[in-house]
Design an enzyme around this catalytic site. Structure first.
Site, short mmCIF file in Angstrom:
data_model
loop_
_atom_site.label_atom_id
_atom_site.label_comp_id
_atom_site.label_asym_id
_atom_site.label_seq_id
_atom_site.Cartn_x
_atom_site.Cartn_y
_atom_site.Cartn_z
CG HIS A 247 -2.11 -0.88 1.08
ND1 HIS A 247 -3.32 -0.60 1.67
CD2 HIS A 247 -2.26 -2.03 0.40
CE1 HIS A 247 -4.17 -1.56 1.36
NE2 HIS A 247 -3.56 -2.45 0.60
CE1 TYR B 203 -5.34 4.19 8.57
CE2 TYR B 203 -5.93 3.85 10.85
CZ TYR B 203 -5.14 3.55 9.77
OH TYR B 203 -4.15 2.60 9.88
N PRO C 105 -4.52 0.63 18.77
CG PRO C 105 -6.50 -0.45 18.24
CD PRO C 105 -5.76 0.19 19.37
CE LYS D 181 3.49 3.15 13.38
NZ LYS D 181 4.15 2.78 12.12
CE1 TYR E 289 -0.22 3.17 7.26
CE2 TYR E 289 -1.28 4.01 9.24
CZ TYR E 289 -1.27 3.14 8.16
OH TYR E 289 -2.30 2.24 7.99
C1 PHB Z 1 -6.52 -4.05 10.70
O1 PHB Z 1 -6.55 -4.32 9.48
O2 PHB Z 1 -6.92 -4.85 11.58
C2 PHB Z 1 -5.97 -2.70 11.12
C3 PHB Z 1 -5.41 -1.87 10.16
C4 PHB Z 1 -4.89 -0.63 10.54
C5 PHB Z 1 -4.96 -0.24 11.87
C6 PHB Z 1 -5.51 -1.09 12.84
C7 PHB Z 1 -6.03 -2.33 12.47
O3 PHB Z 1 -4.47 0.99 12.23
#
Ligand code: PHB
Ligand code: APR
Length: 393
Positions: free
Chosen positions: A75, A204, A296, A300, A388
């Site tokens: 990505h 997000y 989450p 990280k 990130y």
């Molecule tokens: C997930 O795909 O479970 C996931 C992806 C990004 C995040 C947290 C969880 O920041």
């Protein structure tokens, strides 16, 4: 009592313990992994799936990247949804070409177990009553029960990779251990569904009703989250209620593209920032969730475990192959320096995107201003992007 000895005993057969065992075995350092649960139980855990460049490199070094390269997705950016629109963070452009790999942690763990099997690595499952002994007086050893028998294993070093609820961190005396914790007044209700991800990149979402996240495991397996109060229970949410709430938190052009389907997993995870210091006590080294937890939001968790393992595997190899303890002596300080930067980023991203119960109208306007500034500043987007994709090891 059955006694044995090895160079490194690793408590915990999750990704941290397995990755360390694999890297050490390939360098000729002997390990024994002690895991409380069955392999099926470990592989049944649903966890995040965004891998930093550093972790991808470690998995290649460990010889476990083949399936990731076939099934993972690189990505080059992600989106933030706010005020009814999508804005993209261009990771490539902001980090001179760095990216992240989307590949489920469960698959990483599965690949590590398969590699351990191929190399004849010893992972004991169903281990009970693990006790760490003599950590500072010259004869470190681990006592445990397995298959109905009592065991003692003497080791040069013990690695606590047994997660937040493990026994290792608790083996450091209270007067030595320092713990830092920040609890968040909400959780994430997550759903896994065999549906087409709504977009090819992650979204997000900041919304007045609460945070949402659109993620995926592969082109036919989606992972979605919505922020919920800590009082909520996963079984109180029907699939229909989840899909409806998720859609309400997304821009129209996205919400009407969501492919819904039955949830194959549904659970609520609390959010916490936690760090234990030091990450070494005598012959004991802590790694991964045993030493730190991040909310989450910044993805990280596994990636911080990876940098611990990067520092620790090199230090152990230098010790056993070069009789050089520099890496081990500097492990705690070096690992914690990166841990705290990731804790900062995860806390910042969580505050940016979530609705806190006690937010005033001024707080809400300041939060929106933070997002407006982010997308008006190349420098601000570079800061977000470099954190990130992962700060250097
Ligand atoms: C997930 O795909 O479970 C996931 C992806 C990004 C995040 C947290 C969880 O920041
Ligand atoms: N004895 C033996 N094994 C134990 C004990 C014990 N007393 N206590 C815990 N364990 C095992 C758990 O069953 C688990 O399999 O230790 C393992 C720890 O694995 P994780 O909790 O996955 O922690 P870690 O390997 O550091 O991986 C970190 O997992 O929780 C996510 O977000 C986190 O992605 C990050 C990753």
């Amino acid at each position: 009592m059955k006694t044995d000895s090895t160079q490194v005993v690793i408590i915990g057969g999750g990704p941290s313990g397995l990755l360390l065992s694999q890297l050490l075995h390939r360098a000729g350092v002997e390990t024994l992994v002690l895991e409380r649960q069955s392999r099926a139980h470990v592989l049944g855990r649903i966890r995040a799936g965004v891998l930093e460049t550093g972790l991808v490199g470690l998995l290649r070094k460990a010889g476990v990247s083949a399936r990731m390269d076939q099934q993972g997705a690189v990505h080059h950016g992600f989106h933030i949804a706010h005020q009814g629109r999508l804005d993209r963070i261009d990771l490539d452009a902001r980090t001179d070409g760095q990216s992240v790999m989307v590949y489920g942690q469960t698959e990483v763990t599965r690949d590590l177990y398969d590699a351990r099997d191929r190399m004849g690595g010893v992972v004991l499952h169903g281990v009970e009553d693990v006790r760490l002994c003599n950590l500072t007086n010259g004869q470190p050893h681990v006592l445990f029960r397995h298959a109905g028998a009592a065991h003692r294993v003497d080791a040069t070093f013990i690695v606590g990779a047994d997660g937040f609820h493990g026994v290792s961190r608790k083996s450091i005396p209270e007067g030595v251990l320092r713990e830092y914790e920040k609890l968040y007044p909400f959780g994430w209700l997550g759903v896994l569904s065999e549906t087409r991800p709504v977009q090819s990149e992650l979204i997000y979402a900041r919304h007045d009703r609460g945070f949402a996240l659109c993620s995926m495991r592969n082109p036919k397996l989606s992972r979605y989250y919505i922020q919920v109060p800590l009082s909520e229970r996963a079984d109180a949410w029907s699939d229909a209620a989840f899909w409806e709430e998720l859609r309400r938190r997304l821009p129209e052009g996205v919400a009407d593209q969501i492919e819904t389907g039955p949830s194959i997993e549904k659970s609520i995870a609390p959010l916490r920032s936690f760090v234990a210091e030091p990450m070494r006590y005598g012959a004991l080294f802590l790694a991964g969730d045993a030493a730190h937890i991040v909310p989450p939001t910044g993805a990280k968790g596994l990636n911080l475990a990876a940098s611990d393992i990067h520092y620790l595997h090199q230090g152990l190899i230098d010790y056993f192959l070069q009789n050089d303890s520099t890496g081990l002596d500097g492990y705690s300080e070096r690992a914690l320096a990166r841990v705290w930067k990731a804790e900062r980023f995860s806390w910042w991203m969580t505050c940016l995107l979530h609705q806190f119960p006690d937010m005033s109208p001024a707080d809400l306007r300041l939060q929106q201003a933070e997002l407006d500034y982010l997308f008006s500043s190349d420098a601000a987007q570079t800061v977000l992007a470099e954190n990130y994709v992962g700060l250097p090891y």
